[in-house]
Design a protein around this motif. Structure first.
Motif, PDB file in Angstrom:
ATOM      1  N   THR A  28      53.510  16.743  -7.811  1.00 13.88           N
ATOM      2  CA  THR A  28      52.516  15.665  -7.799  1.00 13.88           C
ATOM      3  C   THR A  28      53.163  14.377  -7.323  1.00 13.88           C
ATOM      4  O   THR A  28      54.187  13.956  -7.870  1.00 13.88           O
ATOM      5  N   LEU A  29      52.575  13.768  -6.317  1.00  8.13           N
ATOM      6  CA  LEU A  29      53.045  12.483  -5.815  1.00  8.13           C
ATOM      7  C   LEU A  29      52.312  11.378  -6.564  1.00  8.13           C
ATOM      8  O   LEU A  29      51.085  11.268  -6.494  1.00  8.13           O
ATOM      9  N   ILE A  30      53.065  10.567  -7.297  1.00  7.92           N
ATOM     10  CA  ILE A  30      52.500   9.423  -8.013  1.00  7.92           C
ATOM     11  C   ILE A  30      52.795   8.168  -7.210  1.00  7.92           C
ATOM     12  O   ILE A  30      53.968   7.845  -6.950  1.00  7.92           O
ATOM     13  N   ALA A  31      51.752   7.485  -6.795  1.00  2.87           N
ATOM     14  CA  ALA A  31      51.909   6.235  -6.045  1.00  2.87           C
ATOM     15  C   ALA A  31      52.168   5.103  -7.042  1.00  2.87           C
ATOM     16  O   ALA A  31      51.298   4.761  -7.837  1.00  2.87           O
ATOM     17  N   VAL A  32      53.368   4.556  -7.002  1.00  2.00           N
ATOM     18  CA  VAL A  32      53.740   3.481  -7.922  1.00  2.00           C
ATOM     19  C   VAL A  32      53.212   2.168  -7.366  1.00  2.00           C
ATOM     20  O   VAL A  32      53.711   1.643  -6.378  1.00  2.00           O
ATOM     21  N   ARG A  50      45.368  10.328  -5.841  1.00  2.79           N
ATOM     22  CA  ARG A  50      44.594  10.274  -7.085  1.00  2.79           C
ATOM     23  C   ARG A  50      45.474   9.956  -8.296  1.00  2.79           C
ATOM     24  O   ARG A  50      44.950   9.731  -9.387  1.00  2.79           O
ATOM     25  N   ASP A  51      46.779   9.938  -8.114  1.00  7.63           N
ATOM     26  CA  ASP A  51      47.693   9.624  -9.211  1.00  7.63           C
ATOM     27  C   ASP A  51      48.412   8.314  -8.913  1.00  7.63           C
ATOM     28  O   ASP A  51      49.117   8.196  -7.903  1.00  7.63           O
ATOM     29  N   PHE A  52      48.224   7.335  -9.805  1.00  7.58           N
ATOM     30  CA  PHE A  52      48.846   6.030  -9.640  1.00  7.58           C
ATOM     31  C   PHE A  52      49.684   5.695 -10.870  1.00  7.58           C
ATOM     32  O   PHE A  52      49.268   5.963 -12.008  1.00  7.58           O
ATOM     33  N   GLY A  53      50.848   5.093 -10.639  1.00  8.92           N
ATOM     34  CA  GLY A  53      51.733   4.730 -11.724  1.00  8.92           C
ATOM     35  C   GLY A  53      51.903   3.232 -11.843  1.00  8.92           C
ATOM     36  O   GLY A  53      52.131   2.547 -10.839  1.00  8.92           O
ATOM     37  N   GLU A  54      51.789   2.723 -13.059  1.00  5.55           N
ATOM     38  CA  GLU A  54      51.970   1.300 -13.317  1.00  5.55           C
ATOM     39  C   GLU A  54      53.057   1.084 -14.370  1.00  5.55           C
ATOM     40  O   GLU A  54      53.231   1.891 -15.276  1.00  5.55           O
ATOM     41  N   ASN A  55      53.755  -0.038 -14.262  1.00  2.61           N
ATOM     42  CA  ASN A  55      54.851  -0.363 -15.184  1.00  2.61           C
ATOM     43  C   ASN A  55      54.438  -1.299 -16.306  1.00  2.61           C
ATOM     44  O   ASN A  55      55.076  -1.314 -17.355  1.00  2.61           O
TER      45      ASN A  55
END
Length: 235
Positions: A28-32, A50-55
Motif C-alpha cells: 500500500t502506497l501512503i501519500a504523506v 486513497r491512503d493519506f498519512g498525516e503527522n
C-alpha cells in the motif's frame, strides 16, 4: 506533476516487487501529505490515491471534512495522549504507538466511542536518540501487554529508518524489522497479527519493499519538498 510522480513511484514499487518475487498488490502506497494544501491532496486523490498519512492531529482533523469519505487516513506522526480523542473513529490506522500508556489511552477512548482501533507498534530500529519508538528487544513484552486491552487491534509494526543518501544502508534495518515481525507472528498471541509492516519513505522505499514492507510512506516523492513557512502551531 503529482500524477506523474505517482506513476514513477508505482513503477518503482512494481520493480522492487519483481526483484523480490512479491505481488505489487501486497504493498500500500501512503501519500504523506503533511504541510500540503487540500488542493494537492485532491490532485493525488484524482490520480487514484486513497491512503493519506498525516503527522499532526490538528492538520489531520482539518483536512478530513474537506475531502472524500472513502479516503483511508493514517496517523503516522508522534501521538500525544491528550490528542487521542480527536482521531479515534476517524483514522484507518495509527502507525505510531510507542508506549503502553499511549495504547491504554487509545483503548479507553475506543471503548468510550464504541469502536475498535487498528494500531501498529513503532520501533526505533536503529535506536536513534532523536526518534520515537521502542527498541527491538522491548517490543515483544510491550505487545503482550497491549494484547489484552479492549478496543485495540495490533496489526503489525512500523519504523522510521535513519536518513541516508544511500538507501542500501537501511537494508539491514528493514531485515531486522521483517525478522521481528515473523518472530512475533510465530508466538500466536491473541489479538495480535503481523499483517502490516510499515517501513520505507521517499529515499528508501524500494529497498523496504524488497525486504517485506506492506506499507510505504512517501511524501516528497509525490508532492515535492515540504513548505513549513505557514504552519500554525498545534494546540
Amino acid at each position: 506533476m503529482i500524477a506523474e510522480n505517482l506513476k514513477i513511484i508505482q513503477t518503482q514499487i512494481q520493480s522492487a516487487c519483481t526483484c523480490s518475487g512479491r505481488d505489487p498488490n501486497e504493498v500500500t502506497l501512503i501519500a504523506v501529505s503533511k504541510t500540503k494544501p487540500v488542493s494537492a491532496l485532491r490532485e493525488a486523490y484524482e490520480a487514484g490515491v486513497r491512503d493519506f498519512g498525516e503527522n499532526k492531529v490538528q492538520e489531520l482533523i482539518e483536512k478530513i471534512p474537506q475531502l472524500p469519505d472513502d479516503i483511508r487516513w493514517h496517523m503516522i506522526g508522534h501521538l500525544q495522549r491528550n490528542k487521542v480523542k480527536y482521531i479515534i473513529g476517524k483514522v484507518a490506522l495509527i502507525h505510531s504507538v510507542d508506549s503502553l500508556r499511549l495504547a491504554e489511552e487509545i483503548s479507553r477512548e475506543s471503548v468510550r466511542q464504541g469502536v475498535d482501533t487498528d494500531i501498529l507498534i513503532e520501533i526505533n530500529v536503529a535506536e536513534e536518540e532523536s526518534k520515537f519508538g521502542v527498541s527491538l528487544r522491548e517490543t515483544p513484552d510491550l505487545i503482550k501487554k497491549i494484547a489484552g486491552l479492549p478496543g485495540i487491534n495490533v496489526k503489525g509494526l512500523m519504523t522510521v529508518a535513519p536518513y541516508t543518501a544511500v538507501s542500501e544502508k537501511n537494508r539491514p534495518y528493514f531485515v531486522k524489522m521483517r525478522e521481528l515481525s515473523v518472530d512475533i507472528e510465530r508466538k500466536n498471541i491473541d489479538n495480535i497479527s503481523m499483517n502490516i509492516l510499515s517501513m520505507g519513505m521517499t529515499g528508501d522505499f524500494s529497498v523496504a519493499v524488497e525486504e517485506g514492507a506492506t506499507c510505504v510512506r512517501v511524501g516528497t516523492g509525490i508532492f515535492g519538498e515540504r513548505d513549513y513557512t505557514n504552519q500554525q502551531p498545534v494546540r
